[in-house]
Design an enzyme around this catalytic site. Structure first.
Site, PDB file in Angstrom:
ATOM      1  N   LYS A   1       1.822  -1.238  -8.380  1.00 44.99           N
ATOM      2  CA  LYS A   1       3.133  -1.847  -8.192  1.00 44.99           C
ATOM      3  C   LYS A   1       3.046  -3.348  -8.437  1.00 44.99           C
ATOM      4  CE  LYS A   1       5.025  -1.933  -3.957  1.00 44.99           C
ATOM      5  NZ  LYS A   1       5.798  -1.435  -2.794  1.00 44.99           N
ATOM      6  N   ARG A   2       1.895  -3.919  -8.084  1.00 44.40           N
ATOM      7  CA  ARG A   2       1.701  -5.362  -8.241  1.00 44.40           C
ATOM      8  C   ARG A   2       1.855  -5.799  -9.687  1.00 44.40           C
ATOM      9  NH1 ARG A   2      -3.602  -7.392  -5.466  1.00 44.40           N
ATOM     10  NH2 ARG A   2      -2.403  -6.571  -3.706  1.00 44.40           N
TER      11      ARG A   2
END
Length: 485
Positions: free
Chosen positions: A254-255
């Site tokens: 997600k980062r």
């Protein structure tokens, strides 16, 4: 897997720190499938204690994603069944109370070490590790220092000389020596709980029977179990899920903006196809089916089918599966999901959208392909005349000029503008003029679209465009070819 006799309660506990990552959604999906397969209860809990990373609108995104994905929760922030609140920041009064109770039970202790001291603690490998400095302070000293207003945290008092083990439903027996478990912080100096502690307290108070999460928690679960044991609470059962990889060496993250559910929806994937695909990232039904409805997945879901190995997210495979969903739809179903994409392609032009939908249903794998494939409908201008050259069909620009002119003449007299009438007219008119109908059809398709690849043949393109626009384009293309002679 036979349905379990106990009242199964699973939870999905996302943090509102951004978009819904595919791996996170898979965790929620498996918790949902497991609960429904066993006649149990699926719970949504919002874990928002990390206020620094909280993203505006992310809570709404969680609700929206679950609704779009067809994952309905039985209990949650807006469905309180007596175990609420279901938002961690609304439960803040609980954690200090339970942390202090754990101190009384001997499972935790007050720690007064300041930041400077903690930063100076490193093990032989240079890793910061707490040295249990405050572990054995007397009750009197603790009381005196609290009374004096000294800041403190509450740390877990990990038992010494024990092995904490449990049986994971996927990976089997997991054991960790207590010597390898740090006396971690449970309650911070600002009174807020750490994730580790809030998670255990909430799972107990919500009577969660099965915790389903990623393998990153596999080795830290023994630490959580020691908290359960210190309280005298029953441990839940655990199902840890292998990671989803971006490729052979990198996890989806997600980062780094990988695999956002709503981005795939925006690309034109169907929610049910995305959900179906991510269900197969780490699980395989006994009959090896690939295309399944939610009800079919619930019926088939079995822990025995959950893999020990990581899965690679393959968008090409998901694209294929999405195409299978589109092809299986009725004409009406496809039109309902395709209409907005067709509108995007045709703009203000008055084409028959249902005619276009019928043309596109078997020719796209995702709905987002529709505007690109239909771009010729709203924009028609000069194009590369080399598209007319086809050695196998013995077409060059001169042959194409004659064929396009013939098509224009033939179609001018067609009154009933439909597939059969246009096709029959071209066939008969070509024969009368001594031109091969295949050459006319090929040249006509290019002349009508100005594209090397189209979602249909010459007849289909003519019917979609309508008589007036078809004749206009044929005339325009004939003029281009004439100028190139």
């Amino acid at each position: 897997m036979d349905k379990m006799t106990q009242n199964v309660r699973t939870r999905f506990a996302p943090s509102p720190t951004g978009f819904m990552h595919i791996g996170n959604l898979r965790t929620g999906l498996y918790a949902y499938l497991f609960a429904k397969r066993n006649g149990g209860t699926f719970i949504l809990r919002i874990e928002d204690t990390d206020q620094e990373r909280k993203v505006e609108g992310a809570v709404g995104m969680i609700y929206r994603t679950l609704a779009t994905a067809g994952i309905s929760y039985d209990e949650g922030p807006d469905k309180d069944a007596g175990y609420g609140p279901y938002v961690q920041t609304e439960r803040m009064g609980l954690y200090k109370q339970y942390a202090e109770k754990l101190v009384e039970l001997g499972g935790a202790y007050y720690c007064f070490c300041d930041k400077e001291r903690l930063e100076g603690l490193k093990d032989a490998n240079g890793v910061h590790t707490y040295d249990k400095h405050c572990r054995n302070l007397s009750k009197e000293e603790v009381a005196r220092r609290i009374e004096a207003g000294e800041p403190y945290v509450i740390r877990q008092k990990v038992p010494e000389g024990v092995v904490s083990e449990y049986e994971d439903m996927v990976f089997g027996k997991i054991s960790v020596d207590s010597a390898d478990i740090e006396d971690g912080v449970l309650l911070k100096s600002d009174g807020l709980p750490t994730y580790n502690f809030a998670n255990v307290v909430d799972d107990h108070l919500m009577n969660i029977t099965h915790v389903i999460r990623g393998t990153e928690y596999l080795s830290s679960t023994p630490k959580y179990n020691l908290i359960y044991d210190a309280f005298g609470w029953n441990r839940p059962r655990y199902m840890h899920l292998p990671p989803i990889m971006k490729d052979a060496t990198r996890k989806l993250s997600k980062r780094f903006g990988d695999a956002n559910f709503e981005d795939f929806i925006a690309k034109g994937y169907l929610p049910e196809a995305i959900v179906n695909y991510i269900a197969l990232l780490g699980w395989c039904p006994k009959d090896n089916r690939e295309k399944m409805s939610m009800d079919e997945m619930i019926e088939a879901f079995d822990v025995d089918g959950v893999s020990h190995s990581s899965s690679i997210f393959d968008e090409t495979k998901m694209r294929w599966l999405n195409g299978e969903y589109l092809k299986a739809m009725t004409a009406e179903e496809f039109y309902s999901v395709a209409e907005k994409w067709i509108d995007r392609a045709i703009g203000e032009n008055k084409y028959d959208k249902k005619e276009i939908a019928a043309l596109m249903q078997t020719r796209v794998d995702i709905l987002g392909e529709i505007p690109e494939k239909l771009a010729f409908l709203s924009e028609f201008k000069e194009y590369d005349l080399n598209m007319y050259v086809h050695q196998k069909m013995k077409v060059d620009k001169t042959v194409a000029f004659n064929a396009v002119n013939a098509a224009y003449e033939i179609l001018t007299d067609v009154e009933d503008w439909n597939d059969e009438a246009v096709k029959e007219s071209i066939k008969q008119g070509s024969e009368q003029r001594g031109i091969k109908s295949g050459q006319v059809m090929f040249s006509m398709r290019v002349a009508l679209t100005g594209e090397p690849v189209t979602p249909g043949g010459a007849i289909e393109m003519a019917v979609v465009l309508g008589k007036e626009e078809s004749l206009r384009r044929l005339k325009f293309s004939a003029q281009l070819l004439k100028e190139a002679q």
